[in-house]
Design an enzyme around this catalytic site. Structure first.
Site, PDB file in Angstrom:
ATOM      1  N   HIS A   1     -28.415  20.855  -2.200  1.00 28.51           N
ATOM      2  CA  HIS A   1     -28.339  19.383  -2.318  1.00 28.51           C
ATOM      3  C   HIS A   1     -29.427  18.913  -3.259  1.00 28.51           C
ATOM      4  CE1 HIS A   1     -25.189  18.465   0.465  1.00 28.51           C
ATOM      5  NE2 HIS A   1     -25.842  18.782   1.570  1.00 28.51           N
TER       6      HIS A   1
ATOM      7  N   HIS B   1     -21.176  18.156  -1.013  1.00 27.17           N
ATOM      8  CA  HIS B   1     -20.403  19.101  -0.209  1.00 27.17           C
ATOM      9  C   HIS B   1     -19.088  19.442  -0.917  1.00 27.17           C
ATOM     10  CE1 HIS B   1     -22.847  17.346   3.287  1.00 27.17           C
ATOM     11  NE2 HIS B   1     -23.229  18.606   3.123  1.00 27.17           N
TER      12      HIS B   1
ATOM     13  N   TYR C   1     -17.866  22.043   4.684  1.00 30.29           N
ATOM     14  CA  TYR C   1     -17.847  21.761   6.129  1.00 30.29           C
ATOM     15  C   TYR C   1     -17.097  22.889   6.832  1.00 30.29           C
ATOM     16  CZ  TYR C   1     -18.957  16.675   5.755  1.00 30.29           C
ATOM     17  OH  TYR C   1     -19.542  15.452   5.551  1.00 30.29           O
TER      18      TYR C   1
ATOM     19  N   HIS D   1     -28.621  25.734   1.737  1.00 30.11           N
ATOM     20  CA  HIS D   1     -27.713  24.571   1.672  1.00 30.11           C
ATOM     21  C   HIS D   1     -28.485  23.307   1.306  1.00 30.11           C
ATOM     22  CE1 HIS D   1     -24.191  22.178   3.449  1.00 30.11           C
ATOM     23  NE2 HIS D   1     -25.147  21.273   3.412  1.00 30.11           N
ATOM     24  N   GLU D   2     -29.579  23.064   1.999  1.00 33.22           N
ATOM     25  CA  GLU D   2     -30.337  21.824   1.727  1.00 33.22           C
ATOM     26  C   GLU D   2     -30.961  21.840   0.334  1.00 33.22           C
ATOM     27  OE1 GLU D   2     -28.912  20.454   5.184  1.00 33.22           O
ATOM     28  OE2 GLU D   2     -29.813  19.389   3.509  1.00 33.22           O
TER      29      GLU D   2
END
Lengths: 40, 642
Positions: free
Chosen positions: B95, B101, B150, B91-92
């Site tokens: 980014h 997101h 989310y 996930h990071e």
């Protein structure tokens, strides 16, 4: 043997990225984004 | 949902540094996350060697990253405490690769409802929408399954969901932290114009008549047949398990026709390795008599071997009958090759044969062990704790996995060291062994799996509540336990999580297939990660980096670093080999050294021997001359004497 002879690294809580950061008092953009000068 | 602007893009191979501040487990998890990028995308990672921009992964407070390449030179990405989960790292890094997101997409109100009065006050800005002038969803539909979405409870001020999906089936899907979704990969591969991946090689479910370009060998006595059912089993293929009409094919080798010893060879198409190590994964069904056998070969096309060199890699015997079984075979091939599956009929009559399905081939490391759990649904309902059989790690530590099904909502998973045959020879407390436990998503295509993985690492200094070392010898700090056959052993404390996966997620995708669940296990020594990272000096300005390292081509994996402004190559080395020379162009090994030492000793010895022989010969000849001269003189004397 004690009922659960285990060590739970999550303490029984399934923390998401944002929960971890919130608990640390971080106020990052959308919970985990480090904004740069040119940010949104 | 990507940030607009080519300047935010990284090169396909991203330089990185794993800072010393990182926890050991985090370092191992980050390297595992890189392997997932290498399998499913064209993004690769390499240790920083002086490039202008690189990602510095460190243990900051929490888990966070910038979005896109911000050309800061050293771009920080934090993997702090509790962030050492593979999907969090994925996930990071998404980014960092330029993704926002998912729920901040311009079109998100078509798919979810934000319940504003359930959001922590002051946190509403985390639910903003961003129009398509700053972010581009790359013409990919909204993705509830994105690893960038989310969860329904994000920033909640109570217990109610802050996000409600317009299709209710996705309410408990959003917020998955297992692996890339298909749409995540579609977007990433589109954003970086990926045409191939580093480590994927082939995947075959035999649904197409061309059977993925596999060929029947001529060096056998029978052929494999593409079937969707065999009377004596299997009833269905493994890919679809009978779910889809007129589909669901596998390859079958009928051993009931021939007498014992009938063989059938099925060969893959020619494959071109890049990394020098591979893992073959496939499902095998034995419906014949118990003694059918499957041999796995490689046919390597090396120089001078037109037809390839056939090398036996694995013999699979005693194949359980009546259900599909998962197998892995490790390969180490460096030249173009085929994988060859040879079915061998056992002696004596046999009713059925062997079937193979869902072959995957990738240049990745195979898991070390497979824990195959059958009749899983019954276990799930039993609300019990299930222990795996005992396994040994590559270093010799005995261990066992505990699957905790006692909770009605979550599934726990723990790693236990147990007493084993090597304990007297092993180091205690157990140092820096990383256990990676993966619940396998049994999708036929390895690229579409979202397997759920967690890793833990044995920290030799970690103590228990009672002050003893948690990873000390199980017979010292463990409890008494018994194997099903009654054998007693000691079991160390379990270490893991009670929230490995929710039962609901476990029933989703293809974790549970044919009532079978597979947990893949790898325990490896990561103590080498304890070394000091290539600590980057002050961020080099473009000019110094450009003049120094960019002009130096370090060979054989050498890393160019700046030492007082001078470019120097740091050469890789292993246990008994090393590279040396200005550009790491020369290879040395202890074997070579020994050979050189022995041969020089022998040479010196031979030279000494020759010199000795020559000197003895000359001496003897000299004295013989003298002697003969004296004799002559004596004779002369004697002549006169008498």
């Amino acid at each position: 043997a004690p009922e659960k002879f285990v060590k739970d690294i999550d303490g029984g809580i399934d923390q998401d990225i944002f929960d971890i950061n919130e608990d640390l008092g971080l106020d990052l953009f959308e919970g985990d984004i480090k904004l740069e000068a040119s940010g949104r | 949902n990507s940030i607009i602007g080519d300047n935010y893009r990284w090169p396909h191979t991203i330089p990185y540094v794993l800072e010393d501040s990182l926890e050991m487990n985090a370092k191992g998890v980050i390297l595992n996350a890189f392997e997932r990028y290498r399998l499913k995308t064209c993004i690769d990672f390499k240790p920083w060697s002086g490039e202008e921009n690189y990602i510095s992964v460190f243990k900051g407070s929490g888990c966070w990253s910038s979005v896109g390449n911000i050309h800061a030179g050293k771009q920080e990405l934090s993997i702090g405490t509790n962030c050492d989960r593979i999907a969090t790292v994925q996930h990071e890094f998404l980014h960092a690769l330029g993704f926002w997101h998912e729920q901040s997409r311009a079109d998100r109100d078509d798919y979810i409802t934000i319940v504003w009065d359930r959001i922590l006050s002051g946190k509403e800005h985390n639910f903003n929408i961003y129009n398509d002038s700053v972010s581009d969803s790359l013409n990919v539909p909204y993705d509830y399954t994105s690893v960038m979405h989310y969860s329904k409870t994000a920033f909640q001020n109570g217990t109610e969901s802050t996000i409600i999906t317009k299709i209710s089936d996705f309410e408990d899907v959003i917020g998955q932290r297992m692996d890339f979704s298909d749409y995540d990969l579609l977007k990433l591969n589109q954003l970086y114009s990926c045409t191939s991946s580093l480590s994927f090689m082939d995947s075959c479910d035999f649904e197409l008549e061309n059977i993925c370009g596999m060929i029947q060998s001529s060096q056998d006595s029978a052929d494999w047949q593409r079937l969707s059912q065999v009377l004596s089993g299997p009833e269905n293929d493994h890919s679809n398990m009978g779910q889809c009409k007129d589909s669901g094919f596998f390859m079958h080798f009928n051993t009931s026709t021939g007498n014992g010893g009938v063989t059938a060879m099925l060969e893959s198409r020619v494959l071109y390795p890049k990394r020098g190590f591979q893992c073959v994964e496939f499902y095998l069904y034995n419906s014949g008599s118990g003694n059918g056998q499957l041999n796995v070969y490689t046919r390597e096309y090396t120089a001078g071997h037109q037809d390839g060199v056939l090398t036996l890699q694995r013999e699979i015997r005693d194949i359980p009958t009546g259900s599909w079984q998962l197998y892995y075979v490790t390969l180490q091939v460096t030249e173009k090759f085929r994988v060859v599956f040879e079915g061998v009929g056992g002696p004596g009559a046999s009713s059925g044969g062997l079937s193979i399905d869902d072959i995957n081939l990738s240049e990745t490391r195979c898991p070390h062990h497979i824990w195959h759990i059958q009749n899983f649904t019954q276990l799930l309902g039993g609300q019990t704790t299930v222990y795996s059989p005992p396994f040994y790690s590559s270093k010799g530590y005995a261990f066992q996995i505990n699957l905790d099904l006692t909770s009605p909502t979550n599934v726990g998973l723990y790693f236990h060291l147990i007493s084993g045959a090597n304990d007297d020879q092993l180091q205690w407390p157990c140092p820096w062994q990383q256990a990676t436990m993966t619940l396998l998503d049994q999708n036929p295509d390895i690229r579409q799996r979202m397997s759920n993985q967690r890793s833990i690492t044995t920290d030799p200094k970690m103590t228990d509540d009672n002050g003893s070392y948690l990873w000390d010898r199980p017979s010292k700090v463990g409890v008494e336990a018994f194997f099903p056959n009654g054998t007693q052993f000691s079991r160390g404390r379990g270490y893991g999580t009670s929230v490995f996966i929710t039962q609901e997620r476990l029933k989703s995708r293809e974790f549970l297939k044919g009532d079978d669940v597979y947990i893949l296990l790898t325990v490896e020594d990561i103590s080498h990660l304890n070394s000091t990272a290539a600590v980057p000096g002050p961020v080099p300005t473009t000019s110094t980096v450009h003049n120094a390292c960019s002009e130096v081509e370090c060979q054989n994996g050498g890393i160019c670093t700046l030492q007082e402004g001078r470019a120097e190559c740091k050469c890789p080395a292993g246990e008994d080999w090393w590279y040396m020379g200005k550009r790491c162009e020369k290879r040395g090994s202890t074997k070579d050294t020994i050979v050189i030492a022995v041969s020089s000793t022998v040479t010196v010895f031979a030279v000494m021997l020759i010199i000795t022989l020559i000197s003895v010969y000359c001496t003897r000849r000299k004295y013989r001359k003298k002697a003969s001269a004296k004799t002559a003189a004596m004779n002369l004397e004697n002549q006169h004497a008498f």
